[in-house]
Design a protein around this motif. Structure first.
Motif, PDB file in Angstrom:
ATOM      1  N   GLY A 137     119.547  96.310  67.626  1.00  0.00           N
ATOM      2  CA  GLY A 137     118.488  96.965  66.868  1.00  0.00           C
ATOM      3  C   GLY A 137     117.142  96.899  67.556  1.00  0.00           C
ATOM      4  O   GLY A 137     116.152  97.387  67.029  1.00  0.00           O
ATOM      5  N   GLY A 138     117.084  96.300  68.718  1.00  0.00           N
ATOM      6  CA  GLY A 138     115.846  96.262  69.475  1.00  0.00           C
ATOM      7  C   GLY A 138     114.889  95.161  69.066  1.00  0.00           C
ATOM      8  O   GLY A 138     113.756  95.128  69.525  1.00  0.00           O
ATOM      9  N   GLN A 139     115.332  94.237  68.202  1.00  0.00           N
ATOM     10  CA  GLN A 139     114.462  93.125  67.825  1.00  0.00           C
ATOM     11  C   GLN A 139     114.280  92.201  69.024  1.00  0.00           C
ATOM     12  O   GLN A 139     115.143  92.082  69.882  1.00  0.00           O
ATOM     13  CB  GLN A 139     115.034  92.337  66.649  1.00  0.00           C
ATOM     14  N   GLU A 140     113.134  91.560  69.074  1.00  0.00           N
ATOM     15  CA  GLU A 140     112.860  90.630  70.167  1.00  0.00           C
ATOM     16  C   GLU A 140     113.817  89.446  70.075  1.00  0.00           C
ATOM     17  O   GLU A 140     114.033  88.887  69.007  1.00  0.00           O
ATOM     18  CB  GLU A 140     111.418  90.134  70.082  1.00  0.00           C
ATOM     19  N   ILE A 141     114.400  89.099  71.205  1.00  0.00           N
ATOM     20  CA  ILE A 141     115.339  87.977  71.241  1.00  0.00           C
ATOM     21  C   ILE A 141     114.882  86.985  72.304  1.00  0.00           C
ATOM     22  O   ILE A 141     114.114  87.326  73.204  1.00  0.00           O
ATOM     23  CB  ILE A 141     116.780  88.442  71.539  1.00  0.00           C
ATOM     24  N   TYR A 142     115.346  85.747  72.179  1.00  0.00           N
ATOM     25  CA  TYR A 142     114.966  84.675  73.088  1.00  0.00           C
ATOM     26  C   TYR A 142     116.208  83.928  73.544  1.00  0.00           C
ATOM     27  O   TYR A 142     117.147  83.751  72.778  1.00  0.00           O
ATOM     28  CB  TYR A 142     114.027  83.682  72.392  1.00  0.00           C
ATOM     29  N   ALA A 200     134.512  78.904  60.728  1.00  0.00           N
ATOM     30  CA  ALA A 200     134.775  79.997  61.666  1.00  0.00           C
ATOM     31  C   ALA A 200     134.240  81.323  61.114  1.00  0.00           C
ATOM     32  O   ALA A 200     133.653  82.124  61.852  1.00  0.00           O
ATOM     33  CB  ALA A 200     136.270  80.109  61.950  1.00  0.00           C
ATOM     34  N   GLU A 201     134.414  81.559  59.823  1.00  0.00           N
ATOM     35  CA  GLU A 201     133.916  82.796  59.227  1.00  0.00           C
ATOM     36  C   GLU A 201     132.393  82.824  59.193  1.00  0.00           C
ATOM     37  O   GLU A 201     131.787  83.869  59.420  1.00  0.00           O
ATOM     38  CB  GLU A 201     134.509  82.991  57.837  1.00  0.00           C
ATOM     39  N   VAL A 202     131.766  81.678  58.939  1.00  0.00           N
ATOM     40  CA  VAL A 202     130.300  81.601  58.960  1.00  0.00           C
ATOM     41  C   VAL A 202     129.799  81.874  60.378  1.00  0.00           C
ATOM     42  O   VAL A 202     128.839  82.622  60.575  1.00  0.00           O
ATOM     43  CB  VAL A 202     129.817  80.227  58.447  1.00  0.00           C
ATOM     44  N   ASP A 203     130.459  81.281  61.377  1.00  0.00           N
ATOM     45  CA  ASP A 203     130.089  81.520  62.773  1.00  0.00           C
ATOM     46  C   ASP A 203     130.231  82.997  63.133  1.00  0.00           C
ATOM     47  O   ASP A 203     129.365  83.569  63.796  1.00  0.00           O
ATOM     48  CB  ASP A 203     130.944  80.683  63.724  1.00  0.00           C
ATOM     49  N   LYS A 245     127.871  88.303  64.352  1.00  0.00           N
ATOM     50  CA  LYS A 245     127.729  89.733  64.069  1.00  0.00           C
ATOM     51  C   LYS A 245     126.283  90.085  63.731  1.00  0.00           C
ATOM     52  O   LYS A 245     125.779  91.125  64.156  1.00  0.00           O
ATOM     53  CB  LYS A 245     128.668  90.155  62.941  1.00  0.00           C
ATOM     54  N   LYS A 246     125.636  89.222  62.987  1.00  0.00           N
ATOM     55  CA  LYS A 246     124.232  89.448  62.641  1.00  0.00           C
ATOM     56  C   LYS A 246     123.364  89.420  63.897  1.00  0.00           C
ATOM     57  O   LYS A 246     122.468  90.251  64.061  1.00  0.00           O
ATOM     58  CB  LYS A 246     123.768  88.385  61.642  1.00  0.00           C
ATOM     59  N   ALA A 247     123.626  88.489  64.797  1.00  0.00           N
ATOM     60  CA  ALA A 247     122.860  88.389  66.043  1.00  0.00           C
ATOM     61  C   ALA A 247     123.074  89.633  66.909  1.00  0.00           C
ATOM     62  O   ALA A 247     122.126  90.155  67.503  1.00  0.00           O
ATOM     63  CB  ALA A 247     123.257  87.138  66.814  1.00  0.00           C
ATOM     64  N   VAL A 248     124.305  90.129  66.965  1.00  0.00           N
ATOM     65  CA  VAL A 248     124.591  91.339  67.743  1.00  0.00           C
ATOM     66  C   VAL A 248     123.849  92.529  67.140  1.00  0.00           C
ATOM     67  O   VAL A 248     123.264  93.336  67.871  1.00  0.00           O
ATOM     68  CB  VAL A 248     126.114  91.604  67.821  1.00  0.00           C
TER      69      VAL A 248
END
Length: 75
Positions: free
Chosen positions: A59-64, A43-46, A51-54
């Motif tokens: 941050g404006g990085q390209e997402i898919y 759960a903590e890894v998830d 949080k990293k994905a958010v």
């Protein structure tokens, strides 16, 4: 797979509670503690990954999307 033993010191009342809970779940104390701890770590890894994905999204990085990733993989 080789197994190892980890000791845990508990108050008598905590140990009794854990034993009762394990019995209620029809699990050994060892299995209960192992599974509970591994679930907590997962759960903590998830949460960290989320949080990293958010942060990347904000941050404006390209997402898919999941579908876009699948389409790119098949190319």
């Amino acid at each position: 797979m080789p197994m190892t033993t980890i000791s845990l010191r508990l108050e008598e009342s905590d140990a009794a509670l854990i034993k009762e809970y394990a019995a209620m779940k029809r699990m050994s104390v060892s299995d209960l503690i192992r599974q509970t701890l591994l679930d907590r770590i997962a759960a903590e890894v998830d949460l960290h990954s989320y949080k990293k994905a958010v942060e990347q999204y904000r941050g404006g990085q390209e997402i898919y999307t999941h579908q876009e990733v699948g389409e790119r993989w098949r190319r």
